[in-house]
Motif scaffolding. Structure first.
Motif, PDB file in Angstrom:
ATOM      1  N   LEU A 196      71.141  20.594  63.800  1.00  0.00           N
ATOM      2  CA  LEU A 196      69.783  20.408  63.297  1.00  0.00           C
ATOM      3  C   LEU A 196      69.733  20.591  61.784  1.00  0.00           C
ATOM      4  CD1 LEU A 196      66.797  19.982  64.031  1.00  0.00           C
ATOM      5  CD2 LEU A 196      66.618  22.447  64.348  1.00  0.00           C
ATOM      6  N   ASN A 197      70.428  21.601  61.275  1.00  0.00           N
ATOM      7  CA  ASN A 197      70.453  21.834  59.829  1.00  0.00           C
ATOM      8  C   ASN A 197      71.085  20.671  59.085  1.00  0.00           C
ATOM      9  OD1 ASN A 197      69.136  24.273  59.925  1.00  0.00           O
ATOM     10  ND2 ASN A 197      71.011  25.461  60.094  1.00  0.00           N
ATOM     11  N   ILE A 198      72.124  20.073  59.646  1.00  0.00           N
ATOM     12  CA  ILE A 198      72.737  18.901  59.015  1.00  0.00           C
ATOM     13  C   ILE A 198      71.734  17.742  58.998  1.00  0.00           C
ATOM     14  CG2 ILE A 198      74.506  17.110  59.292  1.00  0.00           C
ATOM     15  CD1 ILE A 198      76.347  19.344  60.378  1.00  0.00           C
ATOM     16  N   GLY A 199      71.048  17.542  60.123  1.00  0.00           N
ATOM     17  CA  GLY A 199      70.071  16.454  60.210  1.00  0.00           C
ATOM     18  C   GLY A 199      68.891  16.631  59.277  1.00  0.00           C
ATOM     19  N   LEU A 200      68.548  17.868  58.963  1.00  0.00           N
ATOM     20  CA  LEU A 200      67.394  18.124  58.102  1.00  0.00           C
ATOM     21  C   LEU A 200      67.768  18.388  56.649  1.00  0.00           C
ATOM     22  CD1 LEU A 200      65.220  20.336  60.470  1.00  0.00           C
ATOM     23  CD2 LEU A 200      64.880  17.938  59.869  1.00  0.00           C
ATOM     24  N   GLN A 201      69.045  18.222  56.314  1.00  0.00           N
ATOM     25  CA  GLN A 201      69.448  18.397  54.921  1.00  0.00           C
ATOM     26  C   GLN A 201      68.694  17.418  54.047  1.00  0.00           C
ATOM     27  OE1 GLN A 201      73.695  18.054  54.670  1.00  0.00           O
ATOM     28  NE2 GLN A 201      73.873  20.168  54.014  1.00  0.00           N
ATOM     29  N   ASN A 202      68.267  17.891  52.908  1.00  0.00           N
ATOM     30  CA  ASN A 202      67.538  17.093  51.923  1.00  0.00           C
ATOM     31  C   ASN A 202      66.189  16.599  52.433  1.00  0.00           C
ATOM     32  OD1 ASN A 202      69.621  17.361  49.995  1.00  0.00           O
ATOM     33  ND2 ASN A 202      70.749  15.720  51.012  1.00  0.00           N
ATOM     34  N   CYS A 203      65.667  17.191  53.503  1.00  0.00           N
ATOM     35  CA  CYS A 203      64.329  16.871  53.995  1.00  0.00           C
ATOM     36  C   CYS A 203      63.410  18.019  53.590  1.00  0.00           C
ATOM     37  CB  CYS A 203      64.306  16.728  55.513  1.00  0.00           C
ATOM     38  SG  CYS A 203      65.194  15.304  56.108  1.00  0.00           S
ATOM     39  N   ALA A 204      62.218  17.680  53.214  1.00  0.00           N
ATOM     40  CA  ALA A 204      61.257  18.714  52.835  1.00  0.00           C
ATOM     41  C   ALA A 204      59.954  18.500  53.582  1.00  0.00           C
ATOM     42  CB  ALA A 204      61.005  18.659  51.330  1.00  0.00           C
ATOM     43  N   LEU A 205      59.364  19.590  53.996  1.00  0.00           N
ATOM     44  CA  LEU A 205      58.028  19.558  54.560  1.00  0.00           C
ATOM     45  C   LEU A 205      57.106  20.086  53.477  1.00  0.00           C
ATOM     46  CD1 LEU A 205      58.687  21.081  58.088  1.00  0.00           C
ATOM     47  CD2 LEU A 205      58.475  18.683  57.487  1.00  0.00           C
ATOM     48  N   SER A 206      56.186  19.279  53.047  1.00  0.00           N
ATOM     49  CA  SER A 206      55.291  19.741  51.996  1.00  0.00           C
ATOM     50  C   SER A 206      53.864  19.352  52.314  1.00  0.00           C
ATOM     51  CB  SER A 206      55.711  19.184  50.637  1.00  0.00           C
ATOM     52  OG  SER A 206      55.606  17.782  50.632  1.00  0.00           O
ATOM     53  N   ARG A 207      52.967  20.221  51.939  1.00  0.00           N
ATOM     54  CA  ARG A 207      51.559  19.968  52.164  1.00  0.00           C
ATOM     55  C   ARG A 207      51.041  19.002  51.113  1.00  0.00           C
ATOM     56  NH1 ARG A 207      48.522  22.391  48.539  1.00  0.00           N
ATOM     57  NH2 ARG A 207      49.399  24.060  47.299  1.00  0.00           N
ATOM     58  N   GLU A 208      49.922  18.379  51.420  1.00  0.00           N
ATOM     59  CA  GLU A 208      49.262  17.502  50.460  1.00  0.00           C
ATOM     60  C   GLU A 208      48.577  18.352  49.399  1.00  0.00           C
ATOM     61  OE1 GLU A 208      48.931  14.018  50.350  1.00  0.00           O
ATOM     62  OE2 GLU A 208      50.487  14.030  51.883  1.00  0.00           O
ATOM     63  N   LYS A 209      48.493  17.837  48.212  1.00  0.00           N
ATOM     64  CA  LYS A 209      47.804  18.531  47.135  1.00  0.00           C
ATOM     65  C   LYS A 209      46.305  18.472  47.403  1.00  0.00           C
ATOM     66  CE  LYS A 209      47.798  18.995  42.198  1.00  0.00           C
ATOM     67  NZ  LYS A 209      48.467  18.673  40.973  1.00  0.00           N
ATOM     68  N   GLY A 210      45.622  19.583  47.173  1.00  0.00           N
ATOM     69  CA  GLY A 210      44.177  19.661  47.398  1.00  0.00           C
ATOM     70  C   GLY A 210      43.408  19.478  46.104  1.00  0.00           C
ATOM     71  N   SER A 211      42.142  19.817  46.149  1.00  0.00           N
ATOM     72  CA  SER A 211      41.289  19.703  44.955  1.00  0.00           C
ATOM     73  C   SER A 211      41.786  20.652  43.869  1.00  0.00           C
ATOM     74  CB  SER A 211      39.841  20.031  45.309  1.00  0.00           C
ATOM     75  OG  SER A 211      39.729  21.413  45.611  1.00  0.00           O
ATOM     76  N   GLU A 212      41.337  20.430  42.671  1.00  0.00           N
ATOM     77  CA  GLU A 212      41.764  21.263  41.549  1.00  0.00           C
ATOM     78  C   GLU A 212      41.361  22.723  41.765  1.00  0.00           C
ATOM     79  OE1 GLU A 212      41.053  21.426  36.773  1.00  0.00           O
ATOM     80  OE2 GLU A 212      41.187  19.454  37.716  1.00  0.00           O
ATOM     81  N   LYS A 213      40.147  22.958  42.279  1.00  0.00           N
ATOM     82  CA  LYS A 213      39.679  24.326  42.546  1.00  0.00           C
ATOM     83  C   LYS A 213      40.558  25.001  43.605  1.00  0.00           C
ATOM     84  CE  LYS A 213      35.761  26.984  44.145  1.00  0.00           C
ATOM     85  NZ  LYS A 213      34.516  26.982  44.861  1.00  0.00           N
ATOM     86  N   PHE A 214      40.884  24.262  44.644  1.00  0.00           N
ATOM     87  CA  PHE A 214      41.733  24.772  45.720  1.00  0.00           C
ATOM     88  C   PHE A 214      43.106  25.152  45.176  1.00  0.00           C
ATOM     89  CE2 PHE A 214      44.929  23.600  49.011  1.00  0.00           C
ATOM     90  CZ  PHE A 214      44.645  24.595  49.932  1.00  0.00           C
ATOM     91  N   GLU A 215      43.701  24.272  44.386  1.00  0.00           N
ATOM     92  CA  GLU A 215      45.029  24.526  43.825  1.00  0.00           C
ATOM     93  C   GLU A 215      45.005  25.709  42.864  1.00  0.00           C
ATOM     94  OE1 GLU A 215      47.855  23.219  44.845  1.00  0.00           O
ATOM     95  OE2 GLU A 215      46.836  21.870  46.226  1.00  0.00           O
ATOM     96  N   GLN A 216      43.924  25.852  42.092  1.00  0.00           N
ATOM     97  CA  GLN A 216      43.810  27.002  41.190  1.00  0.00           C
ATOM     98  C   GLN A 216      43.708  28.299  41.987  1.00  0.00           C
ATOM     99  OE1 GLN A 216      40.438  26.087  38.709  1.00  0.00           O
ATOM    100  NE2 GLN A 216      41.681  25.002  37.188  1.00  0.00           N
ATOM    101  N   THR A 217      42.955  28.271  43.068  1.00  0.00           N
ATOM    102  CA  THR A 217      42.834  29.447  43.928  1.00  0.00           C
ATOM    103  C   THR A 217      44.199  29.826  44.483  1.00  0.00           C
ATOM    104  OG1 THR A 217      40.579  28.829  44.551  1.00  0.00           O
ATOM    105  CG2 THR A 217      41.693  30.404  45.969  1.00  0.00           C
ATOM    106  N   LEU A 218      44.952  28.840  44.963  1.00  0.00           N
ATOM    107  CA  LEU A 218      46.285  29.120  45.510  1.00  0.00           C
ATOM    108  C   LEU A 218      47.256  29.608  44.444  1.00  0.00           C
ATOM    109  CD1 LEU A 218      47.119  26.343  48.120  1.00  0.00           C
ATOM    110  CD2 LEU A 218      46.592  28.732  48.521  1.00  0.00           C
ATOM    111  N   SER A 219      47.158  29.064  43.241  1.00  0.00           N
ATOM    112  CA  SER A 219      48.102  29.460  42.181  1.00  0.00           C
ATOM    113  C   SER A 219      47.924  30.925  41.789  1.00  0.00           C
ATOM    114  CB  SER A 219      47.958  28.553  40.960  1.00  0.00           C
ATOM    115  OG  SER A 219      46.722  28.792  40.318  1.00  0.00           O
ATOM    116  N   LYS A 220      46.755  31.481  42.042  1.00  0.00           N
ATOM    117  CA  LYS A 220      46.508  32.904  41.751  1.00  0.00           C
ATOM    118  C   LYS A 220      47.017  33.815  42.865  1.00  0.00           C
ATOM    119  CE  LYS A 220      42.502  31.763  38.990  1.00  0.00           C
ATOM    120  NZ  LYS A 220      41.043  31.695  38.968  1.00  0.00           N
ATOM    121  N   CYS A 221      47.343  33.251  44.006  1.00  0.00           N
ATOM    122  CA  CYS A 221      47.839  34.035  45.135  1.00  0.00           C
ATOM    123  C   CYS A 221      49.337  34.252  44.992  1.00  0.00           C
ATOM    124  CB  CYS A 221      47.550  33.323  46.458  1.00  0.00           C
ATOM    125  SG  CYS A 221      45.794  33.134  46.804  1.00  0.00           S
ATOM    126  N   THR A 222      49.755  35.490  45.117  1.00  0.00           N
ATOM    127  CA  THR A 222      51.174  35.808  44.969  1.00  0.00           C
ATOM    128  C   THR A 222      51.839  36.195  46.289  1.00  0.00           C
ATOM    129  OG1 THR A 222      50.607  38.085  44.415  1.00  0.00           O
ATOM    130  CG2 THR A 222      50.910  36.532  42.573  1.00  0.00           C
TER     131      THR A 222
END
Length: 180
Positions: free
Chosen positions: A123-149
């Motif tokens: 499974l790890n070989i099959g998923l090499q170089n694959c990424a799961l990423s969320r869609e970018k949200g609104s600017e306010k949403f992204e700013q809120t997340l960027s403050k979260c550590t």
């Protein structure tokens, strides 16, 4: 830029429906592998969530099994000597109405015995170089997340970001059942 807390938002579970051979000279480690992806922020990992995911896997089978053997790595959600894990196993046994349900935990450092763990290298070989990423949200949403550590920071803003968080994870949720 994604914060470090927001980049570790997925947990995966691997299920393997083994094809049990009819003779000892055939391999036991064959079958259908299913990967379930969960949101680790608002879908915390627990024994009941794992039992529900396993129940769905079994309900999707064409032929209902009479025996279920569940091997796990012994993580806190799978440690068979803990009461909440035992309760989840009892619920699953009763819901499946099988003749035999065995919940086994592999010895520490011996996860190679677990059929699903043995498939992980492939499974790890099959998923090499694959990424799961969320869609970018609104600017306010992204700013809120960027403050979260940390994940706790994100969880503390649950009411504020919940709807947009779920929308940003929708592309990954559509992949939530990956059959190999």
């Amino acid at each position: 830029k994604e914060s470090s807390a927001a980049s570790d938002v997925y947990k995966r579970q691997v299920y393997m429906q083994c094809d049990v051979p009819d003779s000892i000279d055939k391999p036991f480690y064959r079958g259908k592998v299913t990967v379930v992806v969960n949101d680790s922020v608002f879908q915390s990992s627990n024994p009941m969530r794992h039992a529900t995911a396993l129940l769905k896997q079994i309900q999707n089978l064409q032929e209902k099994p009479k025996v279920v053997l569940k091997f796990s790595d012994g993580g806190t959600d799978h440690r068979t000597n803990l009461e909440h894990v035992k309760l989840a196993a009892i619920c699953l046994f009763k819901e499946l109405d099988v003749d035999l349900y065995v919940a086994a935990r592999c010895a520490p450092g011996q996860s190679w015995i677990n059929p699903a763990e043995r498939i992980m290298s492939i499974l790890n070989i099959g998923l090499q170089n694959c990424a799961l990423s969320r869609e970018k949200g609104s600017e306010k949403f992204e700013q809120t997340l960027s403050k979260c550590t940390s994940l706790d920071n994100i969880r503390s803003k649950r009411e504020e970001i919940r709807e947009e968080w779920e929308a940003s994870l929708e592309p990954v949720r559509r992949l939530s059942l990956i059959h190999i």
